[in-house]
Design an enzyme around this catalytic site. Structure first.
Site, PDB file in Angstrom:
ATOM      1  CE  LYS A  52      -2.216   1.666   3.751  1.00  0.00           C
ATOM      2  NZ  LYS A  52      -2.024   3.133   3.824  1.00  0.00           N
TER       3      LYS A  52
ATOM      4  CG  ASP B   5      -4.666   4.492   1.975  1.00  0.00           C
ATOM      5  OD1 ASP B   5      -5.802   4.962   1.854  1.00  0.00           O
ATOM      6  OD2 ASP B   5      -4.115   4.304   3.085  1.00  0.00           O
ATOM      7  CG  LEU B   6      -3.234   8.685  -3.199  1.00  0.00           C
ATOM      8  CD1 LEU B   6      -3.008   9.304  -4.563  1.00  0.00           C
ATOM      9  CD2 LEU B   6      -2.077   9.030  -2.265  1.00  0.00           C
ATOM     10  CE  LYS B   7      -7.111   6.628   4.769  1.00  0.00           C
ATOM     11  NZ  LYS B   7      -5.704   6.283   4.573  1.00  0.00           N
ATOM     12  CG  LEU B   8      -8.672  11.356  -4.463  1.00  0.00           C
ATOM     13  CD1 LEU B   8      -7.638  10.288  -4.228  1.00  0.00           C
ATOM     14  CD2 LEU B   8      -9.023  11.421  -5.941  1.00  0.00           C
TER      15      LEU B   8
ATOM     16  CG  ASP C 241     -12.015  18.492  -3.632  1.00  0.00           C
ATOM     17  OD1 ASP C 241     -12.959  19.304  -3.744  1.00  0.00           O
ATOM     18  OD2 ASP C 241     -10.821  18.846  -3.565  1.00  0.00           O
ATOM     19  CB  ILE C 242     -16.616  19.283  -5.539  1.00  0.00           C
ATOM     20  CG1 ILE C 242     -15.446  19.758  -6.405  1.00  0.00           C
ATOM     21  CG2 ILE C 242     -16.882  20.268  -4.407  1.00  0.00           C
ATOM     22  CD1 ILE C 242     -15.740  21.052  -7.160  1.00  0.00           C
ATOM     23  N   PRO C 243     -17.445  16.312  -6.506  1.00  0.00           N
ATOM     24  CG  PRO C 243     -19.643  15.513  -6.603  1.00  0.00           C
ATOM     25  CD  PRO C 243     -18.801  16.642  -6.053  1.00  0.00           C
TER      26      PRO C 243
ATOM     27  CB  THR D 125     -12.162  18.114  -7.674  1.00  0.00           C
ATOM     28  OG1 THR D 125     -12.587  19.439  -7.949  1.00  0.00           O
ATOM     29  CG2 THR D 125     -10.690  18.099  -7.337  1.00  0.00           C
TER      30      THR D 125
ATOM     31  CB  THR E  46      -9.152   1.727  12.078  1.00  0.00           C
ATOM     32  OG1 THR E  46      -8.080   2.081  11.201  1.00  0.00           O
ATOM     33  CG2 THR E  46     -10.056   0.761  11.364  1.00  0.00           C
TER      34      THR E  46
ATOM     35  NE  ARG F 295      -0.787  -1.830  15.871  1.00  0.00           N
ATOM     36  CZ  ARG F 295      -1.002  -1.287  14.664  1.00  0.00           C
ATOM     37  NH1 ARG F 295      -1.347  -2.050  13.632  1.00  0.00           N
ATOM     38  NH2 ARG F 295      -0.870   0.013  14.479  1.00  0.00           N
TER      39      ARG F 295
ATOM     40  N   GLY G 215       0.698  -2.221   8.773  1.00  0.00           N
ATOM     41  CA  GLY G 215       1.839  -1.318   8.661  1.00  0.00           C
ATOM     42  C   GLY G 215       2.879  -1.605   9.714  1.00  0.00           C
ATOM     43  NE  ARG G 216       1.640   2.583  13.003  1.00  0.00           N
ATOM     44  CZ  ARG G 216       0.791   3.469  13.497  1.00  0.00           C
ATOM     45  NH1 ARG G 216       1.245   4.483  14.221  1.00  0.00           N
ATOM     46  NH2 ARG G 216      -0.509   3.353  13.272  1.00  0.00           N
TER      47      ARG G 216
HETATM   48  O1  C5P Z   1       0.792   0.944  11.045  1.00  0.00           O
HETATM   49  P1  C5P Z   1      -0.634   0.494  10.917  1.00  0.00           P
HETATM   50  O2  C5P Z   1      -0.781  -1.025  10.837  1.00  0.00           O
HETATM   51  O3  C5P Z   1      -1.538   1.118  11.952  1.00  0.00           O
HETATM   52  O4  C5P Z   1      -1.055   1.058   9.482  1.00  0.00           O
HETATM   53  C1  C5P Z   1      -2.387   1.037   9.007  1.00  0.00           C
HETATM   54  C2  C5P Z   1      -2.426   1.692   7.666  1.00  0.00           C
HETATM   55  O5  C5P Z   1      -3.764   1.682   7.185  1.00  0.00           O
HETATM   56  C3  C5P Z   1      -1.958   3.142   7.632  1.00  0.00           C
HETATM   57  O6  C5P Z   1      -1.244   3.304   6.420  1.00  0.00           O
HETATM   58  C4  C5P Z   1      -3.237   3.956   7.612  1.00  0.00           C
HETATM   59  O7  C5P Z   1      -3.083   5.140   6.857  1.00  0.00           O
HETATM   60  C5  C5P Z   1      -4.199   3.008   6.892  1.00  0.00           C
HETATM   61  N1  C5P Z   1      -5.615   3.189   7.214  1.00  0.00           N
HETATM   62  C6  C5P Z   1      -6.122   3.070   8.493  1.00  0.00           C
HETATM   63  N2  C5P Z   1      -7.468   3.232   8.729  1.00  0.00           N
HETATM   64  C7  C5P Z   1      -8.299   3.516   7.714  1.00  0.00           C
HETATM   65  C8  C5P Z   1      -7.796   3.638   6.423  1.00  0.00           C
HETATM   66  C9  C5P Z   1      -6.430   3.461   6.196  1.00  0.00           C
HETATM   67  O8  C5P Z   1      -5.375   2.784   9.412  1.00  0.00           O
HETATM   68  N3  C5P Z   1      -9.601   3.608   7.949  1.00  0.00           N
END
Ligand code: C5P
Length: 233
Positions: free
Chosen positions: A32, A59-62, A64-66, A68, A119, A181, A211-212
């Protein structure tokens, strides 16, 4: 595409991301690319990871107005990502414009997913700051239903909400779930609605975004394999 683990490559530069992915040798995990990496490395990072054989969730989570959002999606569709997303908060009309912009002349399009409630958001913050008084799960389900009505492929939500989303929108409607986790003892960071890869699988998530717990692990490749074992089996 079936059930898969998507690694959130939240890195400050292309060099960091590529160095991280080198550890995987010939393996090509689904990755991602979020705002941090995209804003620093630019659109070429999508092309180069695709060229290396990775599937890419952009994952840019747009939101804005439709007009754009639709025009921006037309640009993004040329990058070759496998999955892109918008905020469902932008309304059905915006999501329809996104889908139209993303659709290629042959009628196909990358998977288009809507973020419901982040989340990192909980009931209290949603009530106190966003002035949304309905239960969080009801909000998530309404946003998911809106995304489905707009023709989207699925939603980003907490794994804890996957069951209800599938009940409301059908089992073919994808749930892409961050907030994963390994165990209660692991740092939750800024995530609040979380669970383990095994439980995400039990709850029917289609993709987990991790991610982490992988990128900050002592052995990221082992952490990724553990996720795959628990989630895909
Ligand atoms: O590090 P971690 O496991 O928390 O990363 C979760 C990833 O998912 C991050 O890149 C975060 O931007 C993305 N994300 C999120 N919750 C959302 C949408 C995307 O945590 N609702």
């Amino acid at each position: 595409m079936g059930k898969d683990v998507i690694i959130a490559c939240d890195f400050p530069s292309a060099a960091h991301a590529l160095r991280f992915l080198e550890q995987f040798g010939d393996e090509r995990p689904f990755v991602k690319i979020g705002m941090e990496l995209f804003y620093s490395a630019g659109p070429n990072i999508v092309r180069s990871l695709k060229q290396r054989g990775h599937k890419v969730f952009l994952d840019l989570k747009l939101c804005d107005i439709p007009n754009t959002v639709g025009r921006s999606m037309r640009i993004l569709r040329e990058l070759g990502a496998d999955m892109v997303n918008v905020h469902a908060y932008g309304t059905i009309k915006m999501m329809e414009a996104a889908l139209e912009g993303l659709t290629r002349p042959d009628g196909t399009h990358p998977l288009l997913i809507a973020v419901t409630q982040l989340t990192s958001t909980d009931q209290q913050r949603m009530q106190n700051e966003l002035l949304i008084d309905r239960p969080l799960e009801e909000v998530v389900l309404q946003y998911a239903a809106n995304a489905r009505a707009a023709g989207l492929d699925g939603v980003v939500c907490s794994p804890l909400e996957s069951v209800a989303v599938h009940e409301r929108c059908g089992s073919g409607f994808l749930t892409v779930t961050p907030g994963v986790r390994f165990a209660a003892a692991q740092p939750t960071d800024d995530q609040v609605r979380i669970t383990t890869p095994a439980n995400a699988k039990a709850l029917g998530s289609d993709y987990i975004v991790v991610g982490r717990p992988i990128t900050k692990a002592e052995d990221p490749v082992a952490a990724y394999h553990r996720c795959v074992e628990e989630f895909v089996g």
